[in-house]
Scaffold this active site. Structure first.
Site, short mmCIF file in Angstrom:
data_model
loop_
_atom_site.label_atom_id
_atom_site.label_comp_id
_atom_site.label_asym_id
_atom_site.label_seq_id
_atom_site.Cartn_x
_atom_site.Cartn_y
_atom_site.Cartn_z
N CYS A 48 0.84 -1.19 0.00
CA CYS A 48 0.00 0.00 0.00
C CYS A 48 0.88 1.24 0.00
CB CYS A 48 -0.92 -0.02 1.23
SG CYS A 48 -2.05 1.39 1.26
N CYS A 50 -0.30 4.36 0.53
CA CYS A 50 -0.94 5.49 1.22
C CYS A 50 -0.03 6.02 2.33
CB CYS A 50 -2.31 5.11 1.77
SG CYS A 50 -2.28 4.37 3.41
N CYS A 53 -0.65 3.83 6.42
CA CYS A 53 -0.19 2.52 6.86
C CYS A 53 1.25 2.61 7.35
CB CYS A 53 -0.22 1.52 5.71
SG CYS A 53 -1.87 1.11 5.13
ZN LIG Z 1 -2.27 2.16 3.27
#
Ligand SMILES: [Zn+2]
Ligand SMILES: [Zn+2]
Length: 190
Positions: A48, A50, A53
């Site tokens: 991920c 983003c 996280c």
């Molecule tokens: Zn994430």
């Protein structure tokens, strides 16, 4: 030189085992680490991009999976855990000393309620499901990654077998949309 995505995937994926029984996650504290036991293997493991996280130092992506809440049990030093952001959809519970995120349940009304987000790299046990796809790839740019290098990043993801998406994978996006359609009464009855 190809960019480093995450130590677990830079040299290719290690396949998980279908009959794996789970294991123990440990935070990075040298003494009295928080321990969380996971029963059974994880689901939907992915990388991920983003900004929310947890990822190890130097990695562009996190590696994050889900597991049903009932399979998560804090077994040691749970007093060191605190919710990072009580307003977020995922209530990421992080170690107050080392900052590692140990697990993140969803308590509000949501398609993924009942699932906790976890990072299997915190475990020494072998057999965890390998990452299946790459999510929120374009988010790297918002965190300061040069846009002109995104082609390289996407190519490297594809080279290790991870399809890059700029949201979640189509099955998970469909699950979110189905939940929204059910709530608004627009879900097709066909
Ligand atoms: Zn994430
Ligand atoms: Zn810690």
């Amino acid at each position: 030189m190809a960019p480093s995505l995450h130590p677990l995937i830079d040299n290719g994926l290690t396949k998980g085992e279908s009959d794996f029984n789970g294991g123990t996650l440990r935070c990075h504290c040298k003494s009295n680490p928080v321990e969380v036991e996971l029963k059974g293997n994880v689901l939907h493991n992915h990388v991920c991009g983003c900004s929310q996280c947890w990822k190890p130092e130097g990695a562009l992506f996190s590696v994050v999976a889900v597991t049903p809440d009932e399979n998560v049990k804090v077994t040691k030093n749970g007093d060191k855990l605190a919710v990072l952001n009580p307003e977020a959809t995922i209530l990421r519970k992080a170690c107050k000393e080392c900052g590692v995120h140990m697990y993140g349940p969803i308590e509000k009304d949501h398609a993924f309620k009942g699932l906790s987000f976890v990072h299997v790299e915190l475990s020494d046990d072998k057999g965890w499901q390998e990452p299946q796809f790459a999510a929120f790839v374009s988010s790297l740019i918002e965190q300061g990654y040069p846009p002109e290098k995104m082609g390289e990043v996407r190519q490297k993801l594809k080279d290790v077998g991870l399809e890059p998406y700029d949201a979640l994978s189509p099955p998970l996006m469909d699950a979110l949309a189905t939940y929204a359609a059910e709530k608004s009464g627009k879900k097709s009855k066909l």
